[in-house]
Enzyme design. Structure first.
Site, PDB file in Angstrom:
ATOM      1  N   CYS A  76      31.916  44.342  40.802  1.00  0.00           N
ATOM      2  CA  CYS A  76      32.222  44.991  39.028  1.00  0.00           C
ATOM      3  C   CYS A  76      30.137  44.590  38.816  1.00  0.00           C
ATOM      4  CB  CYS A  76      32.692  44.140  38.977  1.00  0.00           C
ATOM      5  SG  CYS A  76      34.360  44.366  39.229  1.00  0.00           S
ATOM      6  N   CYS A  99      32.112  39.160  39.112  1.00  0.00           N
ATOM      7  CA  CYS A  99      31.667  39.644  40.089  1.00  0.00           C
ATOM      8  C   CYS A  99      30.447  40.254  40.882  1.00  0.00           C
ATOM      9  CB  CYS A  99      33.438  39.248  41.325  1.00  0.00           C
ATOM     10  SG  CYS A  99      33.629  41.890  41.642  1.00  0.00           S
ATOM     11  N   ASP A 125      46.338  24.861  58.830  1.00  0.00           N
ATOM     12  CA  ASP A 125      48.494  24.786  58.041  1.00  0.00           C
ATOM     13  C   ASP A 125      48.556  24.378  59.723  1.00  0.00           C
ATOM     14  OD1 ASP A 125      47.880  26.466  60.261  1.00  0.00           O
ATOM     15  OD2 ASP A 125      48.924  28.452  59.233  1.00  0.00           O
ATOM     16  N   HIS A 148      36.472  41.084  44.785  1.00  0.00           N
ATOM     17  CA  HIS A 148      36.560  41.048  44.053  1.00  0.00           C
ATOM     18  C   HIS A 148      38.070  40.777  43.892  1.00  0.00           C
ATOM     19  CE1 HIS A 148      37.608  42.701  40.087  1.00  0.00           C
ATOM     20  NE2 HIS A 148      38.898  43.407  40.932  1.00  0.00           N
ATOM     21  N   CYS A 153      35.455  42.270  34.821  1.00  0.00           N
ATOM     22  CA  CYS A 153      34.727  40.697  35.473  1.00  0.00           C
ATOM     23  C   CYS A 153      33.396  40.920  36.340  1.00  0.00           C
ATOM     24  CB  CYS A 153      35.578  41.970  37.406  1.00  0.00           C
ATOM     25  SG  CYS A 153      35.068  40.767  38.462  1.00  0.00           S
ATOM     26  N   ASP A 206      47.882  29.777  48.615  1.00  0.00           N
ATOM     27  CA  ASP A 206      47.267  30.849  49.447  1.00  0.00           C
ATOM     28  C   ASP A 206      48.815  31.401  49.567  1.00  0.00           C
ATOM     29  OD1 ASP A 206      49.383  28.677  51.742  1.00  0.00           O
ATOM     30  OD2 ASP A 206      48.191  30.386  52.623  1.00  0.00           O
TER      31      ASP A 206
HETATM   32 ZN   LIG Z   1      35.342  42.427  40.226  1.00  0.00          ZN
END
Ligand SMILES: [Zn+2]
Length: 376
Positions: free
Chosen positions: A314, A311, A92, A340, A309, A271
């Site tokens: 998880c 990830c 930015d 996550h 999920c 973002d």
């Molecule tokens: Zn997750």
């Protein structure tokens, strides 16, 4: 930098594309994790790349200018090397932080004089100097200095700030083009459409900035405390005015349920600190809604945080363990929770991208809108 428009939704403004940068391809629509101090808090670059597959991250010019300093980063080979991040970086302009964090700001045609929030030292940001700082960082996508207003702002005040933002954008762009020629760099600079919550000012600003024929455009000055419907309305007013064959970036949005709404209005890039900040505070986004991990109901819950999920959090840990880490103030909690939440955002963007490419975005949007109505 080149933008390749791959598909457009016939019923909404949604688009899928690819931004080719010197540090890889960014598939859009995209959400950019925020790495304020050249670090996405709590997450190693390895995980951003391998686990989350983030194509681009954002870093803050204001913070890196103050500490450790852009010249130091330049000496050490630029921000990509300094932080060991091989993929794209957007920086930015520092304007937003100058207006929100620093003290004793004095705005003149030349730029903004401010005192550092760290040590009180005075600094001047000009349209040219903020470009130079970002070139020293070596970012792939730069933003010009803009005047950021609080909400609500008067039409007169917003008009004045918008005109100044346009003049600064022109100065920044001229300087940027000259420096690009000198250095042979391949970065891009996205002018920022301002105008507070006034449609006429947004339109005027966009038409002025279009004359720069920039590689992409940003919509700024949103998420400053206005009702969320107004942020969407300002986006909807602006995106149709921007060139179809250039990426559009809405700065600082949004909540998970808002991402499809921005995409539906023709936004390619977003973002927000929300997924990472909320993660550290124990607020986790899942396919079944928000999980406030400190709640007693998760004390003996052996299930994964979000069974849908994939990830590492998880796949590996239970809600009970995450709650325990949070209650005990363990650092690992922030890491697992941030991974996550970012995965949740990035997966959502990937699903939208797929839906657009397959011509199913309208159905996707109806579906998320319906489930939002049901859960409220
Ligand atoms: Zn997750």
């Amino acid at each position: 930098m080149r933008f390749e428009l791959e598909a457009e939704c016939p019923d909404t403004g949604a688009r899928a594309g690819r931004i080719h940068t010197a540090h890889g391809v960014i598939e859009t629509p995209v959400f950019m994790p925020v790495g304020t101090h050249a670090s996405v808090k709590g997450v190693m670059q390895r995980d951003l790349e391998m686990e989350l597959d983030a194509h681009v991250i954002l870093a803050n010019t204001y913070h890196l200018f103050l500490r450790p300093g852009h010249e130091l980063i330049r000496q050490l080979g630029g921000l990509h090397r300094f932080m060991s991040w091989p993929r794209a970086i957007l920086t930015d302009s520092g304007g937003f932080q100058v207006f929100s964090l620093s003290h004793l700001r004095k705005i003149s045609e030349e730029g903004v004089l401010f005192r550092s929030h760290l040590d009180g030292d005075s600094h001047l940001f000009t349209p040219e100097s903020t470009v130079e700082v970002q070139l020293a960082l070596g970012s792939d996508i730069l933003m010009p200095l803009d005047e950021c207003l609080e909400y609500p702002a008067s039409h007169e005040g917003a008009d004045r700030a918008m005109r100044r933002t346009v003049r600064w954008a022109v100065s920044a762009y001229r300087y940027f083009e000259r420096r690009l020629e000198e250095t042979g760099s391949v970065a891009a600079l996205f002018p920022i459409v301002q105008g507070s919550m006034f449609a006429d000012l947004r339109r005027d600003c966009a038409s002025e900035l279009l004359q720069l024929n920039a590689a992409g455009y940003a919509i700024g000055g949103l998420s400053v405390g206005e009702p969320r419907s107004l942020s969407l309305e300002m986006t909807e007013v602006t995106t149709p005015l921007l060139p179809r064959d250039r990426p559009r970036y809405v700065m600082g949005v949004g909540m998970p349920e808002e991402l499809p709404e921005y995409v539906a209005r023709g936004v390619d890039m977003m973002d927000c600190v929300l997924p990472s900040r909320n993660a550290r505070n124990g607020c986790l986004f899942t396919s079944a809604g928000r999980v406030i991990i400190k709640q007693a109901r998760y004390k003996d819950d052996g299930a994964p945080l979000d069974p849908n999920c994939g990830c590492i959090t998880c796949r590996t840990y239970s809600r009970a363990y995450l709650r325990h880490l949070f209650q005990a103030g363990e650092m690992l909690f922030s890491t697992l929770a941030t991974i996550h939440n970012l995965k949740y955002y990035l997966d959502m963007m990937r699903q939208m991208r797929q839906a657009i490419l397959l011509g199913r975005f309208r159905a996707y949007l109806d579906n998320v809108r319906n489930s939002a109505v049901e859960s409220s």
